[in-house]
Design a protein around this motif. Structure first.
Motif, mmCIF file in Angstrom:
data_model
loop_
_atom_site.group_PDB
_atom_site.id
_atom_site.type_symbol
_atom_site.label_atom_id
_atom_site.label_comp_id
_atom_site.label_asym_id
_atom_site.label_seq_id
_atom_site.Cartn_x
_atom_site.Cartn_y
_atom_site.Cartn_z
ATOM 1 N N LYS A 163 0.825 -1.200 0.000
ATOM 2 C CA LYS A 163 0.000 0.000 0.000
ATOM 3 C C LYS A 163 0.862 1.255 0.000
ATOM 4 O O LYS A 163 2.011 1.252 0.450
ATOM 5 C CB LYS A 163 -0.947 0.016 1.203
ATOM 6 N N LEU A 164 0.254 2.328 -0.505
ATOM 7 C CA LEU A 164 0.934 3.618 -0.573
ATOM 8 C C LEU A 164 1.020 4.227 0.822
ATOM 9 O O LEU A 164 0.061 4.173 1.597
ATOM 10 C CB LEU A 164 0.148 4.549 -1.499
ATOM 11 N N GLN A 165 2.175 4.795 1.154
ATOM 12 C CA GLN A 165 2.299 5.484 2.433
ATOM 13 C C GLN A 165 1.475 6.771 2.409
ATOM 14 O O GLN A 165 1.250 7.363 1.356
ATOM 15 C CB GLN A 165 3.774 5.781 2.726
ATOM 16 N N THR A 166 1.029 7.210 3.582
ATOM 17 C CA THR A 166 0.087 8.324 3.650
ATOM 18 C C THR A 166 0.749 9.693 3.551
ATOM 19 O O THR A 166 0.079 10.683 3.274
ATOM 20 C CB THR A 166 -0.725 8.256 4.961
ATOM 21 N N ILE A 167 2.059 9.765 3.797
ATOM 22 C CA ILE A 167 2.750 11.052 3.735
ATOM 23 C C ILE A 167 3.958 10.948 2.807
ATOM 24 O O ILE A 167 4.415 9.852 2.490
ATOM 25 C CB ILE A 167 3.202 11.528 5.132
ATOM 26 N N VAL A 168 4.448 12.099 2.388
ATOM 27 C CA VAL A 168 5.645 12.139 1.546
ATOM 28 C C VAL A 168 6.879 12.070 2.435
ATOM 29 O O VAL A 168 7.053 12.886 3.340
ATOM 30 C CB VAL A 168 5.682 13.428 0.697
ATOM 31 N N ALA A 169 7.721 11.074 2.212
ATOM 32 C CA ALA A 169 8.940 10.905 3.004
ATOM 33 C C ALA A 169 10.083 11.703 2.389
ATOM 34 O O ALA A 169 10.103 11.963 1.184
ATOM 35 C CB ALA A 169 9.310 9.433 3.085
ATOM 36 N N LEU A 170 11.031 12.085 3.221
ATOM 37 C CA LEU A 170 12.137 12.920 2.776
ATOM 38 C C LEU A 170 13.398 12.136 2.434
ATOM 39 O O LEU A 170 14.344 12.705 1.889
ATOM 40 C CB LEU A 170 12.456 13.957 3.853
ATOM 41 N N SER A 171 13.417 10.855 2.763
ATOM 42 C CA SER A 171 14.612 10.056 2.499
ATOM 43 C C SER A 171 14.247 8.586 2.449
ATOM 44 O O SER A 171 13.180 8.177 2.928
ATOM 45 C CB SER A 171 15.664 10.278 3.593
ATOM 46 N N THR A 172 15.145 7.790 1.903
ATOM 47 C CA THR A 172 14.906 6.346 1.868
ATOM 48 C C THR A 172 14.879 5.771 3.287
ATOM 49 O O THR A 172 14.127 4.838 3.564
ATOM 50 C CB THR A 172 16.002 5.634 1.051
ATOM 51 N N THR A 173 15.679 6.352 4.183
ATOM 52 C CA THR A 173 15.678 5.888 5.573
ATOM 53 C C THR A 173 14.315 6.088 6.211
ATOM 54 O O THR A 173 13.778 5.196 6.882
ATOM 55 C CB THR A 173 16.750 6.644 6.385
ATOM 56 N N GLU A 174 13.733 7.264 5.997
ATOM 57 C CA GLU A 174 12.413 7.547 6.562
ATOM 58 C C GLU A 174 11.362 6.611 5.981
ATOM 59 O O GLU A 174 10.489 6.111 6.693
ATOM 60 C CB GLU A 174 12.041 9.006 6.282
ATOM 61 N N VAL A 175 11.428 6.368 4.677
ATOM 62 C CA VAL A 175 10.486 5.462 4.019
ATOM 63 C C VAL A 175 10.570 4.074 4.650
ATOM 64 O O VAL A 175 9.547 3.456 4.981
ATOM 65 C CB VAL A 175 10.789 5.380 2.507
ATOM 66 N N LYS A 176 11.790 3.572 4.815
ATOM 67 C CA LYS A 176 11.987 2.240 5.385
ATOM 68 C C LYS A 176 11.505 2.192 6.832
ATOM 69 O O LYS A 176 10.902 1.208 7.271
ATOM 70 C CB LYS A 176 13.466 1.850 5.316
ATOM 71 N N TYR A 177 11.787 3.268 7.575
ATOM 72 C CA TYR A 177 11.395 3.317 8.983
ATOM 73 C C TYR A 177 9.877 3.256 9.130
ATOM 74 O O TYR A 177 9.341 2.531 9.972
ATOM 75 C CB TYR A 177 11.950 4.590 9.610
ATOM 76 N N MET A 178 9.161 4.003 8.300
ATOM 77 C CA MET A 178 7.700 3.984 8.353
ATOM 78 C C MET A 178 7.161 2.619 7.941
ATOM 79 O O MET A 178 6.175 2.137 8.493
ATOM 80 C CB MET A 178 7.126 5.098 7.483
ATOM 81 N N ALA A 179 7.821 1.985 6.974
ATOM 82 C CA ALA A 179 7.399 0.654 6.559
ATOM 83 C C ALA A 179 7.603 -0.356 7.694
ATOM 84 O O ALA A 179 6.743 -1.209 7.945
ATOM 85 C CB ALA A 179 8.172 0.222 5.314
ATOM 86 N N VAL A 180 8.731 -0.244 8.383
ATOM 87 C CA VAL A 180 9.009 -1.133 9.511
ATOM 88 C C VAL A 180 7.953 -0.961 10.603
ATOM 89 O O VAL A 180 7.485 -1.931 11.209
ATOM 90 C CB VAL A 180 10.419 -0.867 10.077
ATOM 91 N N THR A 181 7.545 0.273 10.852
ATOM 92 C CA THR A 181 6.518 0.541 11.855
ATOM 93 C C THR A 181 5.223 -0.174 11.515
ATOM 94 O O THR A 181 4.595 -0.823 12.362
ATOM 95 C CB THR A 181 6.261 2.054 11.989
ATOM 96 N N GLN A 182 4.785 -0.055 10.255
ATOM 97 C CA GLN A 182 3.551 -0.714 9.841
ATOM 98 C C GLN A 182 3.675 -2.232 9.965
ATOM 99 O O GLN A 182 2.725 -2.910 10.377
ATOM 100 C CB GLN A 182 3.212 -0.319 8.401
#
Length: 271
Positions: free
Chosen positions: A153-172
């Motif tokens: 699924k698409l993340q709900t916010i725009v991430a500023l870096s690949t690290t942030e993207v991965k971190y939010m994915a790990v949280t979910q």
């Protein structure tokens, strides 16, 4: 209520059991053949992967002039939701989807064995949605040697870096891990610590280190849930090489070898 006996079919899935070897198979061969016939693709060739590596689509591919709009007007009405010629070519190459169905119609999802510990794998792309500039979360959880839960699924916010993207994915993924743990405990199966595997060392470092503040102060509070479950020991986050990450297949087009390996590792195999 009526006892109709042992289920052989549910929600379009056929069921086969081998109680002696503690295995159960789910497959949709008849349904897939029905779909192929519906779109007159029952005699199509078969291919090994749904899309070419690095393939992406965007709204910029929509018809940009009258000539292109006229070309699209000749597309069958049931496919008018495909916005432009490039999209239609993608769907045409995506006859490839049907060709995948043709190749995998005899593939089954098999659960079995004595291993009853949940393992999770999580991945994400970066700005996979070229229109909204958002990234995609993908995760899969394995139990009894096959996938029991998976999300793309698409993340709900725009991430500023690949690290942030991965971190939010790990949280979910960790939220899903906790839910699976609760469900299994309700069914009488204690899990203890759940393992979730991620291929981003920096995302794991943030999850394990609350003092890593300068890089995380702009990330929404809800995404720091992962720190709590890691700290209390509910989830054990582990680093895994990208080549061994089962969730890769959910977030990006991959080559045939990785696709077949991922499919097999999720419990899907030919009958």
């Amino acid at each position: 209520m009526m006892d109709l006996g042992r289920a052989n079919k549910i929600l379009g899935m056929q069921i086969h059991r081998d109680r002696n070897n503690l295995k159960i198979w789910f497959y949709q061969k008849n349904y897939l053949k029905k779909i192929l016939r519906r779109f007159n693709m029952h005699d199509c060739k078969s291919i090994s992967t749904p899309l070419p590596v690095n393939f992406k689509l965007s709204s910029s591919m929509c018809p940009g002039n009258e000539v292109e709009r006229k070309q699209m007007s000749r597309v069958p009405e049931s496919s008018q939701s495909i916005h432009g010629e490039s999209w239609w070519r993608a769907l045409d190459s995506c006859k490839e989807d049907f060709e995948i169905y043709q190749r995998t119609s005899d593939v089954t999802l098999c659960y079995g064995g004595l291993e009853f510990t949940v393992r999770g794998y999580v991945d994400s792309d970066f700005v996979g949605d070229l229109d909204k500039m958002k990234s995609t979360t993908g995760y899969v959880f394995i139990l009894a040697e096959a996938a029991v839960s998976w999300v793309l699924k698409l993340q709900t916010i725009v991430a500023l870096s690949t690290t942030e993207v991965k971190y939010m994915a790990v949280t979910q993924a960790c939220k899903e891990a906790i839910w699976i743990q609760w469900l299994l405990e309700e069914l009488g199966h204690q899990q203890g610590k759940l393992f979730v595997f991620c291929d981003s060392q920096s995302a794991l470092h943030i999850a394990r280190n609350p003092a890593f503040y300068s890089r995380t102060k702009h990330i929404g509070v809800q995404y720091h849930f992962v720190r709590e479950v890691v700290e209390d020991g509910s989830v054990d986050l582990q680093k895994i090489h990208t080549n061994e990450n089962l969730a890769d297949v959910l977030t990006k087009p991959i080559n045939a070898d990785k696709f077949i390996w991922s499919r097999s590792s999720c419990g899907l195999s030919k009958t």
